[in-house]
Design an enzyme around this catalytic site. Sequence first.
Site, PDB file in Angstrom:
ATOM      1  N   CYS A  66     -12.417 -28.355   6.292  1.00 43.21           N
ATOM      2  CA  CYS A  66     -11.752 -27.065   6.005  1.00 43.21           C
ATOM      3  C   CYS A  66     -10.657 -28.068   5.495  1.00 43.21           C
ATOM      4  O   CYS A  66     -10.664 -29.215   6.483  1.00 43.21           O
ATOM      5  CB  CYS A  66     -11.553 -26.859   6.455  1.00 43.21           C
ATOM      6  SG  CYS A  66     -10.297 -25.944   6.140  1.00 43.21           S
TER       7      CYS A  66
ATOM      8  N   CYS B 182      -6.860 -27.274  10.745  1.00 44.09           N
ATOM      9  CA  CYS B 182      -8.335 -28.886  11.046  1.00 44.09           C
ATOM     10  C   CYS B 182      -7.149 -30.215  10.141  1.00 44.09           C
ATOM     11  O   CYS B 182      -8.748 -30.907  11.027  1.00 44.09           O
ATOM     12  CB  CYS B 182      -9.538 -28.387   9.922  1.00 44.09           C
ATOM     13  SG  CYS B 182      -9.953 -27.388  10.501  1.00 44.09           S
TER      14      CYS B 182
ATOM     15  N   ASP C 167       0.979  -1.116   0.318  1.00 47.53           N
ATOM     16  CA  ASP C 167      -0.018   0.383   0.068  1.00 47.53           C
ATOM     17  C   ASP C 167       1.168   1.249  -0.120  1.00 47.53           C
ATOM     18  O   ASP C 167       2.520   1.580   0.017  1.00 47.53           O
ATOM     19  CB  ASP C 167      -1.156  -0.014   1.294  1.00 47.53           C
ATOM     20  CG  ASP C 167       0.256  -0.037   2.128  1.00 47.53           C
ATOM     21  OD1 ASP C 167       0.774   0.658   2.524  1.00 47.53           O
ATOM     22  OD2 ASP C 167      -0.835  -0.025   3.291  1.00 47.53           O
TER      23      ASP C 167
ATOM     24  N   CYS D  43      -7.212 -27.522   5.843  1.00 44.92           N
ATOM     25  CA  CYS D  43      -5.839 -26.204   6.286  1.00 44.92           C
ATOM     26  C   CYS D  43      -5.325 -27.096   7.264  1.00 44.92           C
ATOM     27  O   CYS D  43      -5.866 -28.603   7.798  1.00 44.92           O
ATOM     28  CB  CYS D  43      -6.625 -25.229   6.878  1.00 44.92           C
ATOM     29  SG  CYS D  43      -6.938 -25.054   8.900  1.00 44.92           S
TER      30      CYS D  43
ATOM     31  N   HIS E 181      -5.816 -21.148   9.923  1.00 41.11           N
ATOM     32  CA  HIS E 181      -7.437 -21.697   9.556  1.00 41.11           C
ATOM     33  C   HIS E 181      -8.233 -20.846   8.739  1.00 41.11           C
ATOM     34  O   HIS E 181      -8.475 -21.050   8.224  1.00 41.11           O
ATOM     35  CB  HIS E 181      -8.199 -22.156  10.707  1.00 41.11           C
ATOM     36  CG  HIS E 181      -9.029 -22.311  10.487  1.00 41.11           C
ATOM     37  ND1 HIS E 181      -9.776 -23.570   9.567  1.00 41.11           N
ATOM     38  CD2 HIS E 181     -11.101 -21.200  10.432  1.00 41.11           C
ATOM     39  CE1 HIS E 181     -11.207 -23.548   9.477  1.00 41.11           C
ATOM     40  NE2 HIS E 181     -11.724 -22.267   9.948  1.00 41.11           N
TER      41      HIS E 181
ATOM     42  N   GLN F 112     -10.972   7.779  -5.485  1.00 37.71           N
ATOM     43  CA  GLN F 112     -11.498   7.759  -4.461  1.00 37.71           C
ATOM     44  C   GLN F 112     -12.956   9.238  -4.527  1.00 37.71           C
ATOM     45  O   GLN F 112     -13.947   9.157  -5.690  1.00 37.71           O
ATOM     46  CB  GLN F 112     -10.875   8.899  -3.272  1.00 37.71           C
ATOM     47  CG  GLN F 112      -9.518   8.697  -2.832  1.00 37.71           C
ATOM     48  CD  GLN F 112      -9.822   7.625  -1.506  1.00 37.71           C
ATOM     49  OE1 GLN F 112     -10.676   7.830  -1.331  1.00 37.71           O
ATOM     50  NE2 GLN F 112      -8.556   6.971  -1.029  1.00 37.71           N
TER      51      GLN F 112
ATOM     52  N   ASP G 196      -8.217  -6.736  -0.150  1.00 41.38           N
ATOM     53  CA  ASP G 196      -7.386  -7.568   1.393  1.00 41.38           C
ATOM     54  C   ASP G 196      -8.244  -7.476   2.410  1.00 41.38           C
ATOM     55  O   ASP G 196      -8.732  -6.197   2.262  1.00 41.38           O
ATOM     56  CB  ASP G 196      -5.949  -6.262   1.415  1.00 41.38           C
ATOM     57  CG  ASP G 196      -6.917  -5.515   1.284  1.00 41.38           C
ATOM     58  OD1 ASP G 196      -6.662  -4.138   0.768  1.00 41.38           O
ATOM     59  OD2 ASP G 196      -6.344  -4.687   2.768  1.00 41.38           O
TER      60      ASP G 196
END
Lengths: 376, 376
Positions: B309, B314, B89, B311, B340, B194, B271
């Site tokens: 899940c 999990c 950014d 991941c 997760h 903007q 994001d």
Amino acid sequence: MFSLLSEENHARRGRYLTPHGAVETPVFMNVCTQAAIKGGLGADDLERIGTQVALANTYHLHVRPGDRLIRDMGGLHRFMTWNGPILTDSGGFQVFSLAELRKIREEGVAFPSHIDGAKIFMGPEESMRIQSNLGSDIAMAFDECVRIPSPYDYVRRSCERTTRWLIRCKAALEAYNTESDAINPGQVLWGINQGAVFHDLRIAHMQEIAALDLPGYAIGGLAVGETHQEMYDTIEAVEEYMPKDRPRYLMGVGTPSNLIECVARGVDFFDCVMPSRNGRHGHLFTWEGVINLNNRKYERDPDPIDPLCGCPVCSRYGKSYIRHLLKAQEPLALRLMVMHNLFFFNSLMTRIRDALDAHCFEAFRAEFSEKLSRRI
Amino acid sequence: MFSLLSEENHARRGRYLTPHGAVETPVFMNVCTQAAIKGGLGADDLERIGTQVALANTYHLHVRPGDRLIRDMGGLHRFMTWNGPILTDSGGFQVFSLAELRKIREEGVAFPSHIDGAKIFMGPEESMRIQSNLGSDIAMAFDECVRIPSPYDYVRRSCERTTRWLIRCKAALEAYNTESDAINPGQVLWGINQGAVFHDLRIAHMQEIAALDLPGYAIGGLAVGETHQEMYDTIEAVEEYMPKDRPRYLMGVGTPSNLIECVARGVDFFDCVMPSRNGRHGHLFTWEGVINLNNRKYERDPDPIDPLCGCPVCSRYGKSYIRHLLKAQEPLALRLMVMHNLFFFNSLMTRIRDALDAHCFEAFRAEFSEKLSRRI
């Protein structure tokens, strides 16, 4: 369950069988106080850093989340997803180090919880009940860890009580192991030798507990304020009275030099929070000595913590980056530094075992004992 | 550099090429504010959780460890050992959200560092210099992110200044990219639209910046206090004025429902710190909705956070264990919960892309848009 594979002077190379696999000794156990290594390492990480034995804390797990809960979840191995050997301490050390307001009676110790002040009573049977609920492979006896210095007569009477407590621990665990729903019926009890730095008390106590024919023995109550030389002298005094065919565990020790020097004096098992605690402050072990990552000189140093280290951290990250994370208080800093230090300690023990296998431990000791604890 | 692969109503499936590889869109970028994900995840973890783009923070890295240092270390990719695409950014959002005492002039903004109060001046050239030093693949324009609500006339004048700043950003980055020692000479600049929630200002500003023919455009200044409906309406108003052949990035958004609804409105890049921040508090995303791991009902729940899940968390750990770590304030809790949640967001985008590829995004939207942000 313990096989003595070879010896070099007092140093021993051995193998100890548990219900969750064999442990090659000498070994450094990795401390998972609350069922995790402080710094953000899980059981998947233990596998990556070469952990052989995870050590968990009876007192801490009793107060949070509770040993009954862990029992309901199938025991500590399933709870934390670590399928290797687990040793639990007895809670004795925390009772005597955390609780200022304890009351010691023959039955046990009453003290307030360090979390919420709730009254807790722990004696031999309570400690064994908790450890049985946790289902560790090795349960430690509930003992009094006396302060150093303490008066001779106090230590003598405390040792006598610790022996009586050990007899009760043995009976209690034998009973719990026969319960049909025991989490780990192959769980065993190791005794703990006390006696501060009074060699005659250490020896007398060791002889008493050796007569109980337990599968392992620890030296407790050291590394609590005495000098390194006093510690070494005490180990040397008591070591010849420890059964040769049982593993010996020096509790709460220590620096790389301590480990090498105590292997040389016949110790097989070690544990210590030092590598993880020092790691969290940026004090990192290398094969050239200890570095302090806070030092400005590492600000633009792209090299790994130790170019000779094969850990997941040194294989990928540079000192400049990790130092930035440390200064920026990013949790990743703690994780990487603790991971490196524990890998280093586990690797040190591997090299000690390799040296013993090759019958060149004394040469290894001469090269590394002083060097590894040196600040560079 | 952007290929539009397919469309379903306003929703777009695309691919964007960067000097560090291709990005499949729609995509959720994972926020590495200080060159690490808060919660103790490193670049090795990014690879395991399916991260496509890491987003790092120009202002934070400028004040600590300093963009010159990162440049000296070979740029941000090498510094944090992440070899995939990085977007930085511009620092604008932090300048306007962290600094109460800022002074805005045509040249840029003067404000005190949030670390030590040191005076900092940042304008278009400074922001581009920093981002060039970091060597990200996508640099964001230095803009003013105005508060909502703000007076119409203030927003109008601010948009005009943001356009003038964008022209300076473009010239500056083009110059820095020609330097012989540029870290990433293929670095590109994206403009930021903007205009608060004033549709006519949004459209006018978008038309102005589209004329600069930049390789990507963001919608900034939303998700700062307006309602979800105001946000959706603003996106719908401005979307048709955004070049179809350039990626569109909605900054700082949002919940799973927001992502699905904004994909439906033509957005390609997202994001948000929400999955990591909420994760650190025990708010966890599942394919059935959001759970709060603090709830007592999970105390003895051995199942994974989400049985659907795949991941790393999990696949291994149960809710009871992770809840214990959370209650015991073990850093491992944060790591597992953040891991997760980010995996979930990355998987959500994969499923959105799959639905777009199969031309059934509207069915996916109907099934999941409301469900995934529901508290269960």
